[in-house]
Design an enzyme around this catalytic site. Structure first.
Site, PDB file in Angstrom:
ATOM      1  N   TRP A 101       0.823  -1.211   0.000  1.00  0.00           N
ATOM      2  CA  TRP A 101       0.000   0.000   0.000  1.00  0.00           C
ATOM      3  C   TRP A 101       0.855   1.258   0.000  1.00  0.00           C
ATOM      4  O   TRP A 101       0.535   2.231  -0.693  1.00  0.00           O
ATOM      5  CB  TRP A 101      -1.001  -0.028   1.148  1.00  0.00           C
ATOM      6  N   ASP A 170      -1.807   6.895   6.146  1.00  0.00           N
ATOM      7  CA  ASP A 170      -2.904   6.078   5.623  1.00  0.00           C
ATOM      8  C   ASP A 170      -3.243   5.077   6.720  1.00  0.00           C
ATOM      9  O   ASP A 170      -2.471   4.167   6.990  1.00  0.00           O
ATOM     10  CB  ASP A 170      -2.427   5.370   4.343  1.00  0.00           C
ATOM     11  N   LYS A 194     -12.854  -1.405   6.710  1.00  0.00           N
ATOM     12  CA  LYS A 194     -12.279  -2.429   7.587  1.00  0.00           C
ATOM     13  C   LYS A 194     -12.831  -2.283   8.999  1.00  0.00           C
ATOM     14  O   LYS A 194     -13.543  -3.152   9.493  1.00  0.00           O
ATOM     15  CB  LYS A 194     -10.759  -2.366   7.577  1.00  0.00           C
TER      16      LYS A 194
HETATM   17  N1  PMP Z   1      -4.377   1.536   2.018  1.00  0.00           N
HETATM   18  C1  PMP Z   1      -4.474   0.404   2.741  1.00  0.00           C
HETATM   19  C2  PMP Z   1      -3.557   0.227   3.910  1.00  0.00           C
HETATM   20  C3  PMP Z   1      -5.417  -0.557   2.399  1.00  0.00           C
HETATM   21  O1  PMP Z   1      -5.513  -1.683   3.110  1.00  0.00           O
HETATM   22  C4  PMP Z   1      -6.271  -0.340   1.302  1.00  0.00           C
HETATM   23  C5  PMP Z   1      -7.353  -1.318   0.898  1.00  0.00           C
HETATM   24  N2  PMP Z   1      -7.203  -2.611   1.280  1.00  0.00           N
HETATM   25  C6  PMP Z   1      -6.119   0.838   0.573  1.00  0.00           C
HETATM   26  C7  PMP Z   1      -5.178   1.755   0.970  1.00  0.00           C
HETATM   27  C8  PMP Z   1      -6.995   1.129  -0.615  1.00  0.00           C
HETATM   28  O2  PMP Z   1      -8.230   1.475  -0.128  1.00  0.00           O
HETATM   29  P1  PMP Z   1      -9.496   1.725  -1.035  1.00  0.00           P
HETATM   30  O3  PMP Z   1      -9.891   0.399  -1.584  1.00  0.00           O
HETATM   31  O4  PMP Z   1     -10.473   2.295  -0.059  1.00  0.00           O
HETATM   32  O5  PMP Z   1      -9.114   2.703  -2.092  1.00  0.00           O
END
Ligand code: PMP
Length: 361
Positions: A101, A170, A194
Protein backbone atom coordinates in the site's frame (compact mmCIF):
# COMPACT_ATOMS: atom_id res chain seq x y z
CA UNK A 1 -26.13 -18.49 10.24
CA UNK A 2 -23.25 -16.07 10.88
CA UNK A 3 -19.68 -17.29 10.50
CA UNK A 4 -16.45 -15.74 11.76
CA UNK A 5 -15.25 -13.60 8.88
CA UNK A 6 -11.50 -12.90 8.87
CA UNK A 7 -11.61 -11.12 5.52
CA UNK A 8 -9.19 -8.18 5.06
CA UNK A 9 -11.83 -5.79 3.75
CA UNK A 10 -14.66 -5.35 3.23
CA UNK A 11 -14.85 -7.15 6.50
CA UNK A 12 -16.92 -8.12 9.47
CA UNK A 13 -19.26 -5.54 11.00
CA UNK A 14 -20.97 -5.72 14.41
CA UNK A 15 -24.04 -7.96 14.25
CA UNK A 16 -26.09 -5.48 16.31
CA UNK A 17 -25.41 -2.81 13.68
CA UNK A 18 -26.43 -5.06 10.79
CA UNK A 19 -29.64 -5.97 12.61
CA UNK A 20 -30.47 -2.32 13.24
CA UNK A 21 -29.85 -1.53 9.56
CA UNK A 22 -32.11 -4.44 8.56
CA UNK A 23 -34.88 -3.14 10.81
CA UNK A 24 -34.64 0.40 9.43
CA UNK A 25 -33.80 -0.09 5.77
CA UNK A 26 -37.35 -0.09 4.36
CA UNK A 27 -38.93 2.59 6.54
CA UNK A 28 -36.49 4.90 8.28
CA UNK A 29 -38.00 5.86 11.62
CA UNK A 30 -41.55 6.31 10.33
CA UNK A 31 -40.56 8.47 7.34
CA UNK A 32 -42.14 5.95 4.95
CA UNK A 33 -38.91 5.62 2.98
CA UNK A 34 -35.40 4.32 3.32
CA UNK A 35 -32.52 6.53 4.43
CA UNK A 36 -30.89 5.63 1.08
CA UNK A 37 -33.91 6.92 -0.81
CA UNK A 38 -34.20 10.36 0.73
CA UNK A 39 -32.48 13.63 -0.09
CA UNK A 40 -29.06 14.16 1.42
CA UNK A 41 -30.36 17.63 2.34
CA UNK A 42 -33.30 16.20 4.33
CA UNK A 43 -33.50 16.71 8.11
CA UNK A 44 -33.34 12.94 8.72
CA UNK A 45 -30.13 12.49 6.75
CA UNK A 46 -28.67 15.71 8.10
CA UNK A 47 -29.01 14.35 11.63
CA UNK A 48 -27.15 11.15 10.67
CA UNK A 49 -24.42 13.12 8.87
CA UNK A 50 -23.81 15.48 11.78
CA UNK A 51 -23.93 12.69 14.33
CA UNK A 52 -21.34 10.66 12.38
CA UNK A 53 -19.00 13.68 12.18
CA UNK A 54 -19.42 14.37 15.90
CA UNK A 55 -18.87 10.76 16.90
CA UNK A 56 -15.67 10.48 14.84
CA UNK A 57 -14.37 13.59 16.56
CA UNK A 58 -15.47 12.49 20.04
CA UNK A 59 -14.29 8.87 19.86
CA UNK A 60 -10.97 9.61 18.17
CA UNK A 61 -10.26 12.60 20.47
CA UNK A 62 -9.76 14.94 17.51
CA UNK A 63 -8.76 18.50 18.53
CA UNK A 64 -10.67 21.56 17.29
CA UNK A 65 -7.91 22.60 14.89
CA UNK A 66 -8.70 19.58 12.68
CA UNK A 67 -11.59 19.08 10.26
CA UNK A 68 -13.25 15.71 9.73
CA UNK A 69 -14.18 15.05 6.09
CA UNK A 70 -16.19 12.39 4.28
CA UNK A 71 -14.92 11.95 0.71
CA UNK A 72 -15.75 9.34 -1.92
CA UNK A 73 -13.04 7.48 -3.85
CA UNK A 74 -11.60 5.38 -1.03
CA UNK A 75 -8.08 5.58 0.31
CA UNK A 76 -6.84 5.21 -3.25
CA UNK A 77 -8.10 8.66 -4.22
CA UNK A 78 -6.31 10.07 -1.18
CA UNK A 79 -3.03 8.72 -2.60
CA UNK A 80 -3.53 11.44 -5.23
CA UNK A 81 -5.36 14.13 -3.24
CA UNK A 82 -2.67 14.43 -0.56
CA UNK A 83 0.15 15.36 -2.96
CA UNK A 84 -2.19 17.37 -5.22
CA UNK A 85 -3.10 19.62 -2.32
CA UNK A 86 0.14 19.72 -0.36
CA UNK A 87 3.06 19.27 -2.75
CA UNK A 88 3.04 22.82 -4.06
CA UNK A 89 6.03 24.24 -5.97
CA UNK A 90 9.30 23.35 -4.22
CA UNK A 91 7.77 21.13 -1.50
CA UNK A 92 8.94 17.53 -1.16
CA UNK A 93 6.89 14.57 0.04
CA UNK A 94 8.83 11.89 1.95
CA UNK A 95 7.38 8.37 1.82
CA UNK A 96 8.21 5.33 3.89
CA UNK A 97 7.92 2.23 1.71
CA UNK A 98 6.62 -0.51 3.99
CA UNK A 99 4.98 -2.66 1.32
CA UNK A 100 2.13 -2.94 -1.15
CA UNK A 101 0.00 0.00 0.00
CA UNK A 102 2.86 2.39 0.71
CA UNK A 103 4.27 1.63 -2.75
CA UNK A 104 0.95 2.59 -4.33
CA UNK A 105 0.87 5.85 -2.36
CA UNK A 106 4.41 6.70 -3.54
CA UNK A 107 3.61 5.81 -7.15
CA UNK A 108 0.61 8.13 -7.19
CA UNK A 109 2.41 10.94 -5.36
CA UNK A 110 5.06 11.00 -8.05
CA UNK A 111 2.39 12.09 -10.55
CA UNK A 112 1.57 15.20 -8.57
CA UNK A 113 4.76 16.48 -7.03
CA UNK A 114 8.25 15.81 -5.87
CA UNK A 115 7.93 12.61 -3.85
CA UNK A 116 10.85 10.49 -2.69
CA UNK A 117 11.32 7.26 -0.75
CA UNK A 118 12.83 8.10 2.64
CA UNK A 119 13.17 4.45 3.67
CA UNK A 120 12.35 1.17 1.99
CA UNK A 121 11.79 -2.25 3.52
CA UNK A 122 11.95 -4.00 0.17
CA UNK A 123 15.36 -5.57 0.80
CA UNK A 124 14.08 -7.03 4.08
CA UNK A 125 11.04 -8.51 2.35
CA UNK A 126 8.87 -5.86 4.01
CA UNK A 127 9.11 -7.67 7.33
CA UNK A 128 9.41 -4.60 9.58
CA UNK A 129 8.85 -0.88 9.94
CA UNK A 130 11.86 1.45 10.31
CA UNK A 131 13.11 3.24 13.38
CA UNK A 132 13.24 7.06 13.15
CA UNK A 133 17.03 7.08 12.70
CA UNK A 134 16.70 5.04 9.49
CA UNK A 135 14.40 7.50 7.74
CA UNK A 136 16.32 9.95 5.54
CA UNK A 137 14.59 13.31 5.38
CA UNK A 138 15.74 15.86 2.79
CA UNK A 139 15.62 19.63 3.16
CA UNK A 140 12.32 21.15 1.97
CA UNK A 141 10.25 18.12 3.00
CA UNK A 142 6.63 19.11 3.58
CA UNK A 143 5.44 15.84 5.16
CA UNK A 144 6.42 12.27 5.96
CA UNK A 145 3.85 9.77 4.71
CA UNK A 146 3.39 6.48 6.56
CA UNK A 147 1.12 3.52 5.99
CA UNK A 148 0.31 2.90 9.63
CA UNK A 149 -0.68 -0.71 8.97
CA UNK A 150 0.19 -2.73 5.87
CA UNK A 151 -2.92 -4.81 5.33
CA UNK A 152 -1.26 -7.31 2.99
CA UNK A 153 2.17 -7.57 4.59
CA UNK A 154 0.91 -7.56 8.20
CA UNK A 155 3.29 -4.93 9.62
CA UNK A 156 2.25 -1.94 11.73
CA UNK A 157 3.87 1.15 13.21
CA UNK A 158 3.61 0.85 16.97
CA UNK A 159 5.50 4.14 17.50
CA UNK A 160 5.32 7.22 15.31
CA UNK A 161 8.77 8.16 13.97
CA UNK A 162 10.02 11.57 15.12
CA UNK A 163 11.96 13.14 12.25
CA UNK A 164 11.05 16.79 12.65
CA UNK A 165 8.48 16.88 9.83
CA UNK A 166 4.69 16.54 10.20
CA UNK A 167 3.23 13.11 9.62
CA UNK A 168 0.55 12.03 7.19
CA UNK A 169 -0.78 8.52 7.56
CA UNK A 170 -2.90 6.08 5.62
CA UNK A 171 -4.79 4.38 8.47
CA UNK A 172 -7.17 2.39 6.28
CA UNK A 173 -6.63 -0.87 8.09
CA UNK A 174 -6.12 0.28 11.67
CA UNK A 175 -8.40 3.29 11.84
CA UNK A 176 -9.72 3.90 15.35
CA UNK A 177 -8.00 0.88 16.83
CA UNK A 178 -5.77 3.02 19.08
CA UNK A 179 -5.53 6.66 20.23
CA UNK A 180 -3.52 9.04 18.02
CA UNK A 181 -1.13 11.83 19.17
CA UNK A 182 -2.72 14.51 16.99
CA UNK A 183 0.03 17.06 17.58
CA UNK A 184 2.32 14.88 15.40
CA UNK A 185 -0.04 14.75 12.42
CA UNK A 186 -1.12 17.12 9.65
CA UNK A 187 -3.48 14.68 7.98
CA UNK A 188 -4.82 11.16 8.48
CA UNK A 189 -6.92 9.28 5.96
CA UNK A 190 -8.30 5.86 5.20
CA UNK A 191 -11.00 3.86 3.53
CA UNK A 192 -13.65 2.89 6.09
CA UNK A 193 -14.36 -0.65 4.92
CA UNK A 194 -12.28 -2.43 7.59
CA UNK A 195 -12.94 -1.02 11.03
CA UNK A 196 -15.84 1.35 10.44
CA UNK A 197 -18.36 0.79 7.67
CA UNK A 198 -19.19 -0.71 4.27
CA UNK A 199 -17.00 0.47 1.35
CA UNK A 200 -17.56 3.72 -0.52
CA UNK A 201 -16.12 6.36 1.78
CA UNK A 202 -12.78 7.77 2.83
CA UNK A 203 -12.52 9.40 6.22
CA UNK A 204 -10.02 12.28 6.17
CA UNK A 205 -8.91 14.23 9.22
CA UNK A 206 -6.98 17.34 8.29
CA UNK A 207 -5.31 20.15 10.23
CA UNK A 208 -7.21 23.22 9.04
CA UNK A 209 -4.21 25.56 8.98
CA UNK A 210 -2.35 23.52 6.36
CA UNK A 211 -5.06 24.28 3.83
CA UNK A 212 -4.14 27.98 3.78
CA UNK A 213 -1.07 27.17 1.70
CA UNK A 214 -2.58 24.27 -0.24
CA UNK A 215 -2.87 24.16 -4.02
CA UNK A 216 -6.01 25.97 -5.18
CA UNK A 217 -5.77 25.27 -8.90
CA UNK A 218 -7.61 21.96 -8.74
CA UNK A 219 -11.05 20.72 -9.73
CA UNK A 220 -13.28 21.44 -6.74
CA UNK A 221 -13.77 17.85 -5.61
CA UNK A 222 -9.99 17.38 -5.29
CA UNK A 223 -9.56 20.40 -3.02
CA UNK A 224 -9.80 19.61 0.69
CA UNK A 225 -10.95 23.17 1.30
CA UNK A 226 -14.08 22.59 -0.83
CA UNK A 227 -15.10 19.74 1.48
CA UNK A 228 -14.30 21.77 4.59
CA UNK A 229 -16.39 24.72 3.39
CA UNK A 230 -19.43 22.55 2.69
CA UNK A 231 -19.27 20.33 5.75
CA UNK A 232 -18.62 17.24 3.60
CA UNK A 233 -21.75 17.98 1.54
CA UNK A 234 -20.05 19.50 -1.50
CA UNK A 235 -21.86 16.92 -3.60
CA UNK A 236 -24.02 13.89 -2.80
CA UNK A 237 -22.20 12.05 -0.03
CA UNK A 238 -22.06 8.25 0.13
CA UNK A 239 -25.13 8.04 2.34
CA UNK A 240 -25.10 4.32 3.06
CA UNK A 241 -21.55 3.95 4.47
CA UNK A 242 -21.98 7.16 6.49
CA UNK A 243 -25.27 5.88 7.89
CA UNK A 244 -23.78 2.52 8.86
CA UNK A 245 -20.61 4.11 10.22
CA UNK A 246 -22.67 6.29 12.54
CA UNK A 247 -24.08 3.11 14.06
CA UNK A 248 -20.67 1.41 14.24
CA UNK A 249 -19.31 4.45 16.08
CA UNK A 250 -22.14 4.29 18.60
CA UNK A 251 -21.44 0.56 19.00
CA UNK A 252 -17.79 1.43 19.70
CA UNK A 253 -18.75 4.12 22.21
CA UNK A 254 -20.95 1.65 24.10
CA UNK A 255 -17.96 -0.66 24.41
CA UNK A 256 -15.56 1.89 25.83
CA UNK A 257 -14.42 3.64 22.64
CA UNK A 258 -10.97 3.62 21.08
CA UNK A 259 -9.02 2.67 24.25
CA UNK A 260 -11.21 -0.44 24.61
CA UNK A 261 -10.65 -1.29 20.93
CA UNK A 262 -6.90 -1.01 21.52
CA UNK A 263 -7.01 -3.37 24.51
CA UNK A 264 -9.15 -5.86 22.58
CA UNK A 265 -6.85 -5.71 19.53
CA UNK A 266 -3.83 -6.50 21.71
CA UNK A 267 -5.63 -9.42 23.34
CA UNK A 268 -7.08 -10.89 20.13
CA UNK A 269 -3.94 -10.61 17.98
CA UNK A 270 -1.81 -11.72 20.95
CA UNK A 271 -3.73 -14.98 21.14
CA UNK A 272 -3.03 -15.83 17.49
CA UNK A 273 0.64 -14.78 17.69
CA UNK A 274 1.02 -16.94 20.80
CA UNK A 275 -0.52 -19.88 18.97
CA UNK A 276 2.01 -19.36 16.18
CA UNK A 277 4.99 -18.90 18.51
CA UNK A 278 4.11 -21.94 20.65
CA UNK A 279 3.63 -24.26 17.67
CA UNK A 280 7.26 -25.46 17.62
CA UNK A 281 7.72 -24.12 14.12
CA UNK A 282 4.56 -25.66 12.63
CA UNK A 283 3.22 -22.15 12.03
CA UNK A 284 5.58 -19.29 11.14
CA UNK A 285 5.29 -15.53 11.30
CA UNK A 286 7.45 -13.81 8.66
CA UNK A 287 7.23 -10.52 10.56
CA UNK A 288 9.70 -8.95 13.01
CA UNK A 289 8.12 -9.24 16.47
CA UNK A 290 8.19 -5.48 17.12
CA UNK A 291 6.38 -4.73 13.84
CA UNK A 292 3.63 -7.34 14.04
CA UNK A 293 0.23 -5.97 13.10
CA UNK A 294 -2.61 -6.21 15.59
CA UNK A 295 -5.12 -6.04 12.75
CA UNK A 296 -3.78 -8.41 10.09
CA UNK A 297 -1.98 -11.46 11.45
CA UNK A 298 0.02 -12.91 8.57
CA UNK A 299 1.36 -16.45 9.00
CA UNK A 300 2.48 -19.49 7.09
CA UNK A 301 2.44 -23.20 7.66
CA UNK A 302 6.03 -24.47 7.57
CA UNK A 303 4.91 -27.16 5.12
CA UNK A 304 3.04 -25.02 2.54
CA UNK A 305 1.50 -28.16 1.02
CA UNK A 306 -0.79 -28.26 4.08
CA UNK A 307 -2.23 -24.81 3.48
CA UNK A 308 -5.15 -25.78 1.21
CA UNK A 309 -6.29 -28.39 3.76
CA UNK A 310 -5.90 -25.84 6.56
CA UNK A 311 -8.05 -23.30 4.73
CA UNK A 312 -10.71 -25.90 3.82
CA UNK A 313 -10.83 -27.24 7.38
CA UNK A 314 -11.16 -23.72 8.77
CA UNK A 315 -13.98 -22.90 6.34
CA UNK A 316 -15.84 -26.07 7.40
CA UNK A 317 -15.78 -24.72 10.96
CA UNK A 318 -17.12 -21.33 9.92
CA UNK A 319 -13.74 -19.58 9.94
CA UNK A 320 -13.59 -17.80 6.60
CA UNK A 321 -11.34 -15.36 4.73
CA UNK A 322 -8.03 -16.77 6.02
CA UNK A 323 -6.23 -17.06 2.69
CA UNK A 324 -3.31 -14.63 2.41
CA UNK A 325 -3.35 -11.97 -0.29
CA UNK A 326 -2.68 -13.46 -3.73
CA UNK A 327 0.56 -11.44 -4.02
CA UNK A 328 2.16 -12.99 -0.91
CA UNK A 329 0.33 -16.31 -0.36
CA UNK A 330 0.21 -17.99 3.05
CA UNK A 331 -2.52 -17.20 5.54
CA UNK A 332 -3.85 -13.99 7.05
CA UNK A 333 -6.34 -13.46 9.86
CA UNK A 334 -7.77 -9.96 9.75
CA UNK A 335 -8.95 -9.13 13.24
CA UNK A 336 -10.71 -5.79 13.04
CA UNK A 337 -12.63 -4.06 15.82
CA UNK A 338 -15.86 -5.96 15.15
CA UNK A 339 -14.26 -9.44 15.31
CA UNK A 340 -15.38 -10.91 18.64
CA UNK A 341 -12.89 -12.62 20.93
CA UNK A 342 -14.83 -15.89 20.44
CA UNK A 343 -13.91 -15.83 16.73
CA UNK A 344 -10.24 -15.55 17.56
CA UNK A 345 -10.50 -18.26 20.23
CA UNK A 346 -12.18 -20.55 17.69
CA UNK A 347 -9.35 -19.87 15.21
CA UNK A 348 -6.66 -20.52 17.80
CA UNK A 349 -8.31 -23.81 18.80
CA UNK A 350 -8.62 -24.86 15.18
CA UNK A 351 -4.94 -24.06 14.55
CA UNK A 352 -3.95 -26.28 17.48
CA UNK A 353 -6.23 -29.11 16.41
CA UNK A 354 -5.04 -28.91 12.81
CA UNK A 355 -1.43 -29.02 13.98
CA UNK A 356 -1.90 -32.08 16.19
CA UNK A 357 -3.83 -33.91 13.47
CA UNK A 358 -1.23 -33.08 10.82
CA UNK A 359 1.65 -34.17 13.05
CA UNK A 360 -0.10 -37.48 13.73
CA UNK A 361 -1.01 -38.07 10.09
N1 PMP B 1 -4.38 1.54 2.02
C1 PMP B 1 -4.47 0.40 2.74
C2 PMP B 1 -3.56 0.23 3.91
C3 PMP B 1 -5.42 -0.56 2.40
O1 PMP B 1 -5.51 -1.68 3.11
C4 PMP B 1 -6.27 -0.34 1.30
C5 PMP B 1 -7.35 -1.32 0.90
N2 PMP B 1 -7.20 -2.61 1.28
C6 PMP B 1 -6.12 0.84 0.57
C7 PMP B 1 -5.18 1.76 0.97
C8 PMP B 1 -7.00 1.13 -0.62
O2 PMP B 1 -8.23 1.48 -0.13
P1 PMP B 1 -9.50 1.73 -1.04
O3 PMP B 1 -9.89 0.40 -1.58
O4 PMP B 1 -10.47 2.29 -0.06
O5 PMP B 1 -9.11 2.70 -2.09
Amino acid sequence: MRIFNFSAGPSTLPLEVLEEVRDEIVDYRGSGMSIVEMSHRSPDYDEVHRSALTLVRELFGIPDEFDVLFIQGGATMQFGMVPMNLLTEGALGAYVDTGAWASKAIGDAAHHGDAYTAWSGEDDGYSRVPGPEEIEIRGGTRYLHLTSNETIGGIQFREWPETGVPLIADMSSDFMSRPIPWDRFDLVYGGVQKNLAPAGLALVIVRRSILDNAEQDLAAYFRYSAHVEKGSLYNTPPVFPIYVMEKVLRWMRNRGGVPAMETAAAEKSGLIYRTIDESDGFYLSPIDVASRSRMNVVFRIADPALEPRFLDGAAERGLSGLKGHRSVGGCRASIYNAMPLEGVEALSEFMETFQSQSVLA
